[in-house]
Design a protein around this motif. Sequence first.
Motif, PDB file in Angstrom:
ATOM      1  N   THR A  31       0.828  -1.211   0.000  1.00 24.14           N
ATOM      2  CA  THR A  31       0.000   0.000   0.000  1.00 24.14           C
ATOM      3  C   THR A  31       0.859   1.256   0.000  1.00 24.14           C
ATOM      4  OG1 THR A  31      -0.181   0.001   2.424  1.00 24.14           O
ATOM      5  CG2 THR A  31      -1.913  -1.138   1.186  1.00 24.14           C
ATOM      6  N   TRP A  36      -0.514  -0.012  -4.234  1.00 31.58           N
ATOM      7  CA  TRP A  36      -1.492  -1.056  -4.539  1.00 31.58           C
ATOM      8  C   TRP A  36      -2.527  -1.142  -3.420  1.00 31.58           C
ATOM      9  CZ3 TRP A  36       2.681  -5.363  -5.529  1.00 31.58           C
ATOM     10  CH2 TRP A  36       3.313  -5.100  -6.764  1.00 31.58           C
ATOM     11  N   ASP A  37      -3.780  -1.409  -3.788  1.00 29.98           N
ATOM     12  CA  ASP A  37      -4.778  -1.799  -2.805  1.00 29.98           C
ATOM     13  C   ASP A  37      -4.488  -3.223  -2.339  1.00 29.98           C
ATOM     14  OD1 ASP A  37      -5.996   0.615  -3.323  1.00 29.98           O
ATOM     15  OD2 ASP A  37      -7.598  -0.241  -4.550  1.00 29.98           O
ATOM     16  N   VAL A  39      -6.276  -6.633   0.050  1.00 30.30           N
ATOM     17  CA  VAL A  39      -7.448  -7.209   0.697  1.00 30.30           C
ATOM     18  C   VAL A  39      -7.018  -8.422   1.522  1.00 30.30           C
ATOM     19  CG1 VAL A  39      -9.755  -8.171   0.372  1.00 30.30           C
ATOM     20  CG2 VAL A  39      -8.856  -6.551  -1.291  1.00 30.30           C
ATOM     21  N   PRO A  69     -10.588 -13.414  -1.427  1.00 27.11           N
ATOM     22  CA  PRO A  69     -10.716 -12.421  -0.360  1.00 27.11           C
ATOM     23  C   PRO A  69     -11.762 -12.858   0.659  1.00 27.11           C
ATOM     24  CG  PRO A  69     -10.809 -11.376  -2.516  1.00 27.11           C
ATOM     25  CD  PRO A  69     -10.919 -12.848  -2.746  1.00 27.11           C
ATOM     26  N   PRO A  74     -12.212  -5.499   4.596  1.00 25.57           N
ATOM     27  CA  PRO A  74     -12.224  -4.271   3.817  1.00 25.57           C
ATOM     28  C   PRO A  74     -11.083  -4.239   2.805  1.00 25.57           C
ATOM     29  CG  PRO A  74     -11.145  -3.878   5.898  1.00 25.57           C
ATOM     30  CD  PRO A  74     -11.609  -5.319   5.932  1.00 25.57           C
ATOM     31  N   VAL A  75     -11.279  -3.475   1.743  1.00 24.04           N
ATOM     32  CA  VAL A  75     -10.167  -3.154   0.855  1.00 24.04           C
ATOM     33  C   VAL A  75      -9.316  -2.095   1.549  1.00 24.04           C
ATOM     34  CG1 VAL A  75      -9.484  -2.176  -1.356  1.00 24.04           C
ATOM     35  CG2 VAL A  75     -11.482  -3.676  -1.220  1.00 24.04           C
ATOM     36  N   PRO A  77      -6.767   0.660   1.161  1.00 19.96           N
ATOM     37  CA  PRO A  77      -6.421   1.415  -0.048  1.00 19.96           C
ATOM     38  C   PRO A  77      -4.934   1.721  -0.166  1.00 19.96           C
ATOM     39  CG  PRO A  77      -7.349   2.875   1.599  1.00 19.96           C
ATOM     40  CD  PRO A  77      -7.465   1.484   2.153  1.00 19.96           C
ATOM     41  N   PRO A 100      -6.148  -6.813  -5.444  1.00 19.08           N
ATOM     42  CA  PRO A 100      -7.177  -6.679  -6.483  1.00 19.08           C
ATOM     43  C   PRO A 100      -6.522  -6.375  -7.835  1.00 19.08           C
ATOM     44  CG  PRO A 100      -7.672  -5.318  -4.553  1.00 19.08           C
ATOM     45  CD  PRO A 100      -6.256  -5.764  -4.415  1.00 19.08           C
ATOM     46  N   ARG A 103      -6.878  -2.562 -11.164  1.00 19.44           N
ATOM     47  CA  ARG A 103      -6.776  -1.188 -10.653  1.00 19.44           C
ATOM     48  C   ARG A 103      -5.390  -0.630 -10.983  1.00 19.44           C
ATOM     49  NH1 ARG A 103      -9.926  -1.883  -4.775  1.00 19.44           N
ATOM     50  NH2 ARG A 103     -11.744  -2.946  -5.669  1.00 19.44           N
ATOM     51  N   GLU A 173     -10.175  -6.728 -14.048  1.00 16.16           N
ATOM     52  CA  GLU A 173     -11.053  -6.191 -13.008  1.00 16.16           C
ATOM     53  C   GLU A 173     -11.967  -7.272 -12.456  1.00 16.16           C
ATOM     54  OE1 GLU A 173     -14.029  -2.369 -12.272  1.00 16.16           O
ATOM     55  OE2 GLU A 173     -13.173  -2.762 -14.250  1.00 16.16           O
ATOM     56  N   HIS A 176      -8.478 -11.395  -8.321  1.00 18.89           N
ATOM     57  CA  HIS A 176      -7.504 -11.143  -7.260  1.00 18.89           C
ATOM     58  C   HIS A 176      -6.369 -12.149  -7.384  1.00 18.89           C
ATOM     59  CE1 HIS A 176     -11.174  -9.332  -5.600  1.00 18.89           C
ATOM     60  NE2 HIS A 176     -10.403  -8.585  -4.851  1.00 18.89           N
TER      61      HIS A 176
END
Length: 223
Positions: A31, A36-37, A39, A69, A74-75, A77, A100, A103, A173, A176
């Motif tokens: 992150t 990167w996001d 999860v 996931p 939560p994702v 961010p 994910p 993105r 999209e 994962h």
Amino acid sequence: MDFTIGGIRDIRSGSRRRGRTSECTAAAEFTGLRGWDVVPGARLSSGRCSCGRTGGDGGARCAEPGAHPLDLAPVIPAGATLDQVARAWERFPAATVMLPVGRAFDVLEVGVTAGRRALVRLERMGLPLGPVTATPDGRAQFLVAPGAAAGLPKLLYRTGWDGAALDLRALGEGDHITAPPSDRGGLGAVRWLRAPALDSAAGPPEARLLLGVLAYAAHRSRP
């Protein structure tokens, strides 16, 4: 938060002092340094997925045990700090790290033998490369710029590989991937074939730059 190489070393040593897991530390690097996001993901233990779906009492059986996931996670961010990641991981202490797709990057995936051969050739050619993972079920995953999954059929057509039987697919999209150092599906840890550069947050390469070499390697590696 310092996300230079020295700062990352401090994160790692601080995580050890505070008892944070290697997954938590890796998630903070992703992150904070890579943008990167992240999860928290399910883990397989004693043949059971930590999501709890077993198919009993009319419920749905887990379709990807230890490789998806967690439903309520939560994702986290891009840009989240170590403390923010750690708070999320306190809720899911045994979670794996999942990224994910679609993105910050898409993924081109081939068999690991083909992936290793392609990686050597791409490096010799001096082409731009992003991170590459090797999964315990024998896949190599090349991180490329977003849009690769949607554009793959057209790219294969343009490069003359559309009619070939290739062990090559794109993830985009909604997909994962499990990130190192996490276990995937109880089979073992995902590893880096080419690790992210700690001193760079540059975006991954366009798929068109790698596709020809990956397709050729996938074709040559067919059983």
